[in-house]
Design an enzyme around this catalytic site. Structure first.
Site, PDB file in Angstrom:
ATOM      1  N   THR A   1       0.806  -1.221   0.000  1.00 52.05           N
ATOM      2  CA  THR A   1       0.000   0.000   0.000  1.00 52.05           C
ATOM      3  C   THR A   1       0.836   1.268   0.000  1.00 52.05           C
ATOM      4  OG1 THR A   1      -1.733  -1.172   1.198  1.00 52.05           O
ATOM      5  CG2 THR A   1      -1.767   1.220   1.356  1.00 52.05           C
TER       6      THR A   1
ATOM      7  N   SER B   1       1.740  -7.901  -0.914  1.00 50.60           N
ATOM      8  CA  SER B   1       2.595  -8.845  -0.183  1.00 50.60           C
ATOM      9  C   SER B   1       1.914 -10.177   0.066  1.00 50.60           C
ATOM     10  CB  SER B   1       3.118  -8.236   1.113  1.00 50.60           C
ATOM     11  OG  SER B   1       2.141  -8.218   2.117  1.00 50.60           O
TER      12      SER B   1
ATOM     13  N   ASP C   1       0.809  -7.204   4.908  1.00 51.24           N
ATOM     14  CA  ASP C   1       0.204  -8.519   5.149  1.00 51.24           C
ATOM     15  C   ASP C   1       1.233  -9.598   5.503  1.00 51.24           C
ATOM     16  OD1 ASP C   1      -2.267  -7.442   4.728  1.00 51.24           O
ATOM     17  OD2 ASP C   1      -2.505  -8.208   2.689  1.00 51.24           O
TER      18      ASP C   1
ATOM     19  N   THR D   1       2.862 -21.413  20.581  1.00 51.59           N
ATOM     20  CA  THR D   1       1.548 -21.168  21.175  1.00 51.59           C
ATOM     21  C   THR D   1       0.677 -20.270  20.291  1.00 51.59           C
ATOM     22  OG1 THR D   1       0.348 -20.256  23.064  1.00 51.59           O
ATOM     23  CG2 THR D   1       2.500 -19.278  22.606  1.00 51.59           C
TER      24      THR D   1
HETATM   25  N1  ASP Z   1      -2.371  -6.062   0.819  1.00 48.83           N
HETATM   26  C1  ASP Z   1      -1.345  -5.080   1.099  1.00 48.83           C
HETATM   27  C2  ASP Z   1      -0.022  -5.806   1.094  1.00 48.83           C
HETATM   28  O1  ASP Z   1       0.307  -6.474   2.028  1.00 48.83           O
HETATM   29  C3  ASP Z   1      -1.616  -4.408   2.394  1.00 48.83           C
HETATM   30  C4  ASP Z   1      -0.593  -3.399   2.814  1.00 48.83           C
HETATM   31  O2  ASP Z   1       0.386  -3.097   2.170  1.00 48.83           O
HETATM   32  O3  ASP Z   1      -0.764  -2.857   3.905  1.00 48.83           O
HETATM   33  O4  ASP Z   1       0.690  -5.700   0.131  1.00 48.83           O
END
Ligand code: ASP
Length: 350
Positions: free
Chosen positions: A20, A65, A97, A285
């Site tokens: 993002t 990601s 992510d 855990t």
């Molecule tokens: N879906 C995005 C990613 O992980 C979310 C982010 O960047 O915060 O690339």
């Protein structure tokens, strides 16, 4: 040379993998699309005030990601090694992510690191007025450039910087999909906190034993690992498929509390069968904080006796990276089980 001279002249490599943070809203369509990172100083003019040399490197393709694979980690490790002598620190822009997985894996892949590798990203794109991306980026850059009075990096570790907190990369987890406080490090205090100034928790920061012996990278990863999350109602078929599948060398068992799982005969028999076939069974855990201690309850003891090894207070993300790394180092699963008791990069408290 004064400390301020040293930091003013720092040179940094900003590595953009996706996520993002690097998106900008097209004013005509309102759609989010990646911006050209060679223009980073235009997009974030605040960076000019540092007067550091900041070069950028953009991965192709850039990715959400959720699409990250170990191949990206191998490319990142190789890039950092190739550019290691040219820069004082590295900032990796990455989607949130899977950032904790990537930072964990890189922490094991980079041995004898003497320079900061700081992952950051954002919950809102950098072009949006309320973005958290600018603060995250600007502070990550300051941390990556920071040196002590001897000219050594203050944080020569793989870290995640997010929402005013610098966390060891292999201790952090994503805990919120929409708050700015997206990451927490529950079993390890932050390595630094940013307020009016950046306050470093120096005693916790790991420094290389020899600053000059150079970086070694480990890119041989063996990904034959599964994760079994225990839950009430789990069936023998599911447990058998995951624990005894021929395609895995190791299984991370995400257990309850301090490392407990059902002690029904069918469950323990499957665990024994998997352990007897030579698989590495690692207990972490499901709790957000605290550690595995299989000596506390008879249900935990049954796992220990069946051949499960402790993951201590490891996060699942870190356990995965550590297993990929250790399995990639040796084909001997007995040795891997022994090595899992070793604290390599500050990932477990023992
Ligand atoms: N879906 C995005 C990613 O992980 C979310 C982010 O960047 O915060 O690339």
């Amino acid at each position: 040379m004064t400390p301020s001279d040293q930091t003013r002249r720092a040179s940094l490599l900003l590595i953009y993998t996706g996520g993002t943070i690097g998106m900008k809203q097209d004013p005509s369509t309102q759609a989010l699309s990646p911006f050209d990172f060679s223009q980073i100083l235009e997009e974030v003019p605040e960076l000019r005030k540092f007067a550091y040399r900041i070069d950028s490197y953009t991965f192709d393709p850039i990715m959400d990601s959720s699409d990250v694979e170990p191949g990206l980690w191998q490319s990142l490790a190789k890039l950092i090694l190739e550019k290691y002598d040219m820069y004082d620190g590295f900032v990796v822009l990455h989607g949130t992510d899977t950032m904790a997985y990537s930072a964990s894996a890189l922490s094991f892949m980079l041995e004898n690191l003497a320079k900061p590798v700081i992952f950051t990203g954002s919950q809102l794109p950098i072009g949006i007025p309320r973005t958290d991306g600018k603060e995250n980026l600007v502070s990550a850059i300051e941390i990556a450039a920071a040196k002590d009075k001897d000219g050594h990096a203050i944080v020569p570790e793989v870290c995640i910087y997010f929402d005013n907190m610098l966390m060891r990369g292999n201790r952090a987890s994503k805990v919120s999909s929409d708050n700015f406080t997206a990451f927490r490090s529950m079993n390890m205090p932050p390595l630094a906190e940013a307020g009016i100034s950046i306050r470093y928790n120096t005693p916790l920061i790991i420094r290389p034993s020899d600053w000059d012996s150079g970086l070694t990278i480990h890119t041989g990863l063996d990904t034959r690992v599964s994760i079994l999350k225990i839950h009430p109602g789990i069936t023998p078929q599911v447990v058998r498929n995951i624990l005894c599948g021929e395609e895995t060398r190791a299984v991370i068992m995400e257990t309850y509390g301090c490392g407990n799982a059902p002690c029904k005969d069918w469950f323990i028999n499957l665990v024994r069968q998997a352990a007897a076939s030579g698989k590495v069974l690692l207990n972490v855990t499901q709790c957000l904080s605290g550690t595995v201690n299989m000596h506390l309850y008879s249900n935990g003891k049954a796992l220990l006796e069946a051949g499960v090894v402790s993951g201590y207070d490891s996060t699942t993300e870190s356990a995965l990276g550590k297993l990929f790394f250790l399995l990639g180092q040796t084909g001997d699963n007995t040795l891997v089980k022994e090595l899992l008791n070793r604290n390599f990069r500050g990932e477990i408290s023992i």
